[in-house]
Design an enzyme around this catalytic site. Sequence first.
Site, PDB file in Angstrom:
ATOM      1  N   LYS B 175       0.845  -1.189   0.000  1.00 45.69           N
ATOM      2  CA  LYS B 175       0.000   0.000   0.000  1.00 45.69           C
ATOM      3  C   LYS B 175       0.886   1.247   0.000  1.00 45.69           C
ATOM      4  O   LYS B 175       1.561   1.538   0.972  1.00 45.69           O
ATOM      5  CB  LYS B 175      -0.905  -0.010   1.228  1.00 45.69           C
ATOM      6  CG  LYS B 175      -1.858  -1.203   1.247  1.00 45.69           C
ATOM      7  CD  LYS B 175      -2.784  -1.189   2.449  1.00 45.69           C
ATOM      8  CE  LYS B 175      -2.036  -1.445   3.747  1.00 45.69           C
ATOM      9  NZ  LYS B 175      -2.940  -1.628   4.902  1.00 45.69           N
ATOM     10  N   THR B 207      -8.813   9.138   8.919  1.00 47.27           N
ATOM     11  CA  THR B 207      -8.404   7.926   8.213  1.00 47.27           C
ATOM     12  C   THR B 207      -8.140   6.767   9.178  1.00 47.27           C
ATOM     13  O   THR B 207      -7.522   5.783   8.804  1.00 47.27           O
ATOM     14  CB  THR B 207      -7.112   8.185   7.420  1.00 47.27           C
ATOM     15  OG1 THR B 207      -6.102   8.630   8.346  1.00 47.27           O
ATOM     16  CG2 THR B 207      -7.322   9.241   6.354  1.00 47.27           C
ATOM     17  N   GLY B 209      -8.521   3.457  10.843  1.00 48.77           N
ATOM     18  CA  GLY B 209      -9.210   2.220  10.467  1.00 48.77           C
ATOM     19  C   GLY B 209      -9.100   1.852   9.000  1.00 48.77           C
ATOM     20  O   GLY B 209      -9.684   0.864   8.568  1.00 48.77           O
ATOM     21  N   THR B 210      -8.348   2.617   8.216  1.00 51.78           N
ATOM     22  CA  THR B 210      -8.291   2.325   6.778  1.00 51.78           C
ATOM     23  C   THR B 210      -7.660   0.957   6.497  1.00 51.78           C
ATOM     24  O   THR B 210      -8.149   0.219   5.645  1.00 51.78           O
ATOM     25  CB  THR B 210      -7.483   3.390   6.005  1.00 51.78           C
ATOM     26  OG1 THR B 210      -6.251   3.610   6.686  1.00 51.78           O
ATOM     27  CG2 THR B 210      -8.228   4.687   5.927  1.00 51.78           C
ATOM     28  N   GLY B 211      -6.579   0.626   7.207  1.00 50.90           N
ATOM     29  CA  GLY B 211      -5.912  -0.647   6.954  1.00 50.90           C
ATOM     30  C   GLY B 211      -6.789  -1.835   7.296  1.00 50.90           C
ATOM     31  O   GLY B 211      -6.893  -2.794   6.528  1.00 50.90           O
ATOM     32  N   CYS B 212      -7.433  -1.774   8.449  1.00 51.32           N
ATOM     33  CA  CYS B 212      -8.348  -2.843   8.865  1.00 51.32           C
ATOM     34  C   CYS B 212      -9.482  -2.977   7.868  1.00 51.32           C
ATOM     35  O   CYS B 212      -9.889  -4.084   7.496  1.00 51.32           O
ATOM     36  CB  CYS B 212      -8.953  -2.524  10.234  1.00 51.32           C
ATOM     37  SG  CYS B 212      -7.725  -2.190  11.501  1.00 51.32           S
TER      38      CYS B 212
END
Lengths: 266, 266
Positions: B175, B207, B209-212
């Site tokens: 990413k 932003t 929580g974007t990865g989860c």
Amino acid sequence: MTLPRVLTIAGSDSGGGAGIQADLKTFQELDVFGMTVLTALTAQNTVGVHGVHEVPPAFVRAQLDAVVTDIGVDVVKTGMLSSAPLIDAVADGIAALGLDRVVVDPVCASKHGDPLLRPDAVESLRRRILPLATVVTPNLGEVEILSGVTVRTRADLRPAAEAMKALGPRWVLVKGGHLEGDDAVDLLFDGQTEVVVTAPRSETADTHGTGCTLASAIAAHLAHGEDVVTAVRSAKDYVTGAIRHGVRLGRGIGPVDHGWRRRAPA
Amino acid sequence: MTLPRVLTIAGSDSGGGAGIQADLKTFQELDVFGMTVLTALTAQNTVGVHGVHEVPPAFVRAQLDAVVTDIGVDVVKTGMLSSAPLIDAVADGIAALGLDRVVVDPVCASKHGDPLLRPDAVESLRRRILPLATVVTPNLGEVEILSGVTVRTRADLRPAAEAMKALGPRWVLVKGGHLEGDDAVDLLFDGQTEVVVTAPRSETADTHGTGCTLASAIAAHLAHGEDVVTAVRSAKDYVTGAIRHGVRLGRGIGPVDHGWRRRAPA
């Protein structure tokens, strides 16, 4: 963009059907922002509860402080509180942080009958949590454990509600779903006003998570600004649909479908 | 009625923006049935992580066994695994139960930079979890920690993906969101095929929580039967919208909006 903020203080159901999982699914579907304070974890599935890990009471308070002091909370919902020290931590925190809209699901056992509250914690639940409740939502088993009143027919609902009201909540919703009859009949009572809430009974075994879902739906509707009577009616409509559209999963009691309104519009 | 079954094995974010809370919100919005194995609890809000309570490894395995042996799991997603003993419990369980579709978000730190993986657990994550991954979704910091490769420009994405691929996953999604440029550019790579996934960058601070959310959306789309490339593209679309419609809550990094498609249709 912002959203009303609802916090569940409850246990985790690994199987996703009840506990904070059911609460978060309900909050998501009802357009409020869901947050959690975990009190206990269960290793659970549709068959039963296979283990419980209680969270240290000080860590319960740490979670509560983190959420309330930064994000803020419009409405709280409580579920599985497990032990007397956990109940004390939750009650102390709710009081210290000035949280004044609280929906209490006085959880004593899972849908399978497995205990989720230690026997020596019943008195704590009664004495420390019920007086904090804007609404308390006992089923008939919980009414008996908490107030001593046995409900066998619809005529027993009013005395049961009165006995629960005497324990300090502002409103009592006695859930009569386990009584005989074509409809599921609940009684909502604040000491003066009595509201009968009925819903058609569904022919389904997949009812895991109904209690959690009803209480969290009440909390969500309160957070949207509805009064207690309206919020209870709205929540009952939601949970009735979720039961009607139960999800067939596992060998035991499957979960209700929290997304039924999107997936199966009338 | 039934639904595809997706399990998250991860930590809890009391603030509701990341962790299993973000996963469950994503699963609910993407029409899969969400379940959880909790590895660690955080007392967290939009400002930072204020405490961590790790779950005993044996209880992690008990949760996993309860879910898999009864309800069953189509796709697993892993997030915060916290410690080497927890990683061992998760890796042993995934292998013993034959779970073969696994999306690994190799979480090392929160969005605020607070550690969510003990330094002595990096080697365990590399050696025991990455080889189980159908897709691993590192950000640039995680690429550096896990593979030693530093990514400074888009040209570095391919060598980073190759270094991650050498650690055993079937697919790598590097990413590149933290690189400069108008678009957020990710590179998906399986050792032969290279797919560039771009999305417009949003002007938002919210932003958390974007990865989860991205990893759980990939898991949900895989559970619906999409192949890896399609699932990654679908998930990227979903998280891009969720970031664009961030929720303004708290004094720090607010959460993305998991319900943006229903609340703000294009």
